[in-house]
Design an enzyme around this catalytic site. Structure first.
Site, mmCIF file in Angstrom:
data_model
loop_
_atom_site.group_PDB
_atom_site.id
_atom_site.type_symbol
_atom_site.label_atom_id
_atom_site.label_comp_id
_atom_site.label_asym_id
_atom_site.label_seq_id
_atom_site.Cartn_x
_atom_site.Cartn_y
_atom_site.Cartn_z
ATOM 1 N N CYS A 2 0.766 -1.113 -0.147
ATOM 2 C CA CYS A 2 0.203 -0.061 0.013
ATOM 3 C C CYS A 2 0.773 1.231 0.073
ATOM 4 O O CYS A 2 2.059 1.151 0.572
ATOM 5 C CB CYS A 2 -1.066 0.090 1.133
ATOM 6 S SG CYS A 2 -2.431 -0.889 1.069
HETATM 7 N N1 LIG Z 1 -1.525 -3.062 2.139
HETATM 8 C C1 LIG Z 1 -2.032 -2.489 3.130
HETATM 9 O O1 LIG Z 1 -1.405 -1.423 3.737
HETATM 10 C C2 LIG Z 1 -3.605 -2.686 3.239
HETATM 11 C C3 LIG Z 1 -4.247 -1.593 4.210
HETATM 12 C C4 LIG Z 1 -5.576 -2.112 4.802
HETATM 13 N N2 LIG Z 1 -5.337 -3.285 5.692
HETATM 14 C C5 LIG Z 1 -6.485 -2.723 3.595
HETATM 15 O O2 LIG Z 1 -6.558 -3.944 3.252
HETATM 16 O O3 LIG Z 1 -6.848 -1.764 2.892
#
Ligand SMILES: NC(=O)CC[C@H](N)C(=O)O
Length: 303
Positions: A2
Site C-alpha cells: 500500500c
Molecule cells: N497493504 C496495506 O497496507 C493494506 C491496508 C489495509 N489493511 C487494507 O486492506 O486496505
C-alpha cells in the site's frame, strides 16, 4: 504494501499546482498498490466550492442532475453537483452534515466517500494512474491533498474497501499496514451505534478517530488513544480541514518519510514519491519515529 502520500501546502503560490504534484506522488506509489486508489483534496473550488458544505458520493450510478434535484428536495437548498468519473460531488450552502443526511435518505445504499467544507474525496477500483487521469487530478487546486494506492490485505477490492476513509466532517485517514484487533474494536463501536461501510480494518481506525474527535478530543489525543487501542502494523496519515498528522505503530516496520520546507509539508511511504516536489533538495527530511505523533496545523507546526 500500500502506498500513502500527502501534501500540505503552506505557500499559496503553490495552490494551483496541488493536483499536479499530488498526481506525481500517487503515480510513483502505483507499484505499492495497484488494485484501487483514492484521493482527498481540500480547497479545489471546481469540486467543493469554497465555504459550502459538500458530500462525495461514490459509484452512485445516477446523473449529477438527479443527485442535485434529490438533495435539493430534501434540504430545500440550491444544490449543485459535478460528476467526476465514478463520483458525484454535491455541494450547497448548508452544513455538510445536512447534505450528508439528505444523501443517505435519497440514496440509502450509496457509498459516501467523504463530507465536509472544502473537501472532495474520490476513490475507485483500478490502477491508480488510470484513475488519476479519469479524475483529472492533475488540474485540481487546493491547499492539501492525500492519496492512497491499495494492495488489499483485509477486505475485498471494491470502492468501499479503497482508502481514504473520510468518515467524520472534513476528516480523512489513509493506512499502510493491518490492524490485528480490528474485529474486537469494530464490535465495541457497533455496540455504541456506529455503522460501517466495509469489512476493512482501516475503516475501524477511521471510525475510532472520528469518534474521539466528535467527543471533543484534539488530533494528538485521538491518535494517542489509537496507539493505545489498536494492535498491528500501521503508518497512518490523518488529515482534516486544518491539520495534517502522521503516526506509526511501536515497531514502525511500514515505511514512511516526511519532508518539510517553508512552502510545504509532505509525507509518503517512500522518498521517490517526494523527489519531484519543488525545493525538495533543501527540505528537512526524516523518518518518523515509532508512536510519535507529528502534527501540523495550517500555519504553525507542533510535534
Ligand atoms: N497493504 C496495506 O497496507 C493494506 C491496508 C489495509 N489493511 C487494507 O486492506 O486496505
Amino acid at each position: 504494501m500500500c502506498g500513502i502520500v500527502g501534501l500540505h501546502l503552506r505557500s499559496p503560490e503553490l495552490y494551483s499546482r496541488l493536483g499536479e504534484l499530488l498526481t506525481g506522488m500517487l503515480c510513483e506509489m502505483e507499484d505499492r498498490g495497484a488494485d484501487s486508489a483514492g484521493i482527498a483534496v481540500y480547497g479545489n473550488d471546481d469540486w467543493s466550492p469554497r465555504g459550502r458544505g459538500s458530500v462525495s458520493l461514490i459509484d452512485v450510478e445516477v446523473s449529477g442532475e438527479t443527485v442535485a434535484a434529490a438533495l435539493g428536495a430534501e434540504t430545500g437548498a440550491e444544490v449543485t453537483a459535478v460528476t467526476v468519473d465514478n463520483v458525484v460531488l454535491a455541494s450547497a450552502d448548508v452544513d455538510s452534515e445536512v447534505l450528508l443526511s439528505a444523501a443517505r435518505k435519497a440514496f440509502p445504499h450509496v457509498l459516501v466517500g467523504g463530507f465536509g467544507e472544502d473537501l472532495a474525496v474520490l476513490k475507485g477500483v483500478g490502477a491508480p494512474r488510470a484513475l488519476a487521469e479519469r479524475w483529472g487530478l492533475a488540474k485540481a487546486q487546493g491547499w492539501q491533498g492525500v492519496g492512497h494506492t491499495r494492495m488489499a490485505t483485509e477486505s475485498a477490492v471494491t470502492s468501499s474497501g479503497a482508502h481514504p476513509y473520510a468518515v467524520g466532517p472534513g476528516e480523512c485517514l489513509v493506512h499502510n499496514g493491518s490492524f490485528s484487533n480490528h474485529a474486537t474494536i469494530r464490535r465495541d463501536l457497533r455496540a455504541a451505534g456506529i455503522e460501517f461501510d466495509s469489512e476493512n480494518d482501516t475503516e475501524v481506525g477511521a471510525r475510532f478517530v472520528a469518534r474521539q474527535l466528535a467527543d471533543g478530543k484534539g488530533v494528538d489525543e485521538a491518535l494517542t488513544d489509537l496507539t493505545r487501542t489498536f494492535d498491528g502494523f500501521y503508518t497512518l496519515l490523518v488529515s482534516n480541514r486544518d491539520s495534517f498528522a502522521v503516526v506509526r505503530d511501536a515497531i514502525a516496520c511500514k515505511p514512511a518519510v516526511i519532508a518539510e520546507t517553508d512552502d510545504w509539508v509532505a509525507m509518503a511511504s517512500e522518498y521517490r514519491a517526494l523527489a519531484h516536489l519543488p525545493g525538495v533538495e533543501n527540505a528537512r527530511i526524516w523518518e518518523p519515529e515509532p508512536e510519535v505523533i507529528y502534527h501540523w496545523n495550517r500555519q504553525e507546526v507542533s510535534a
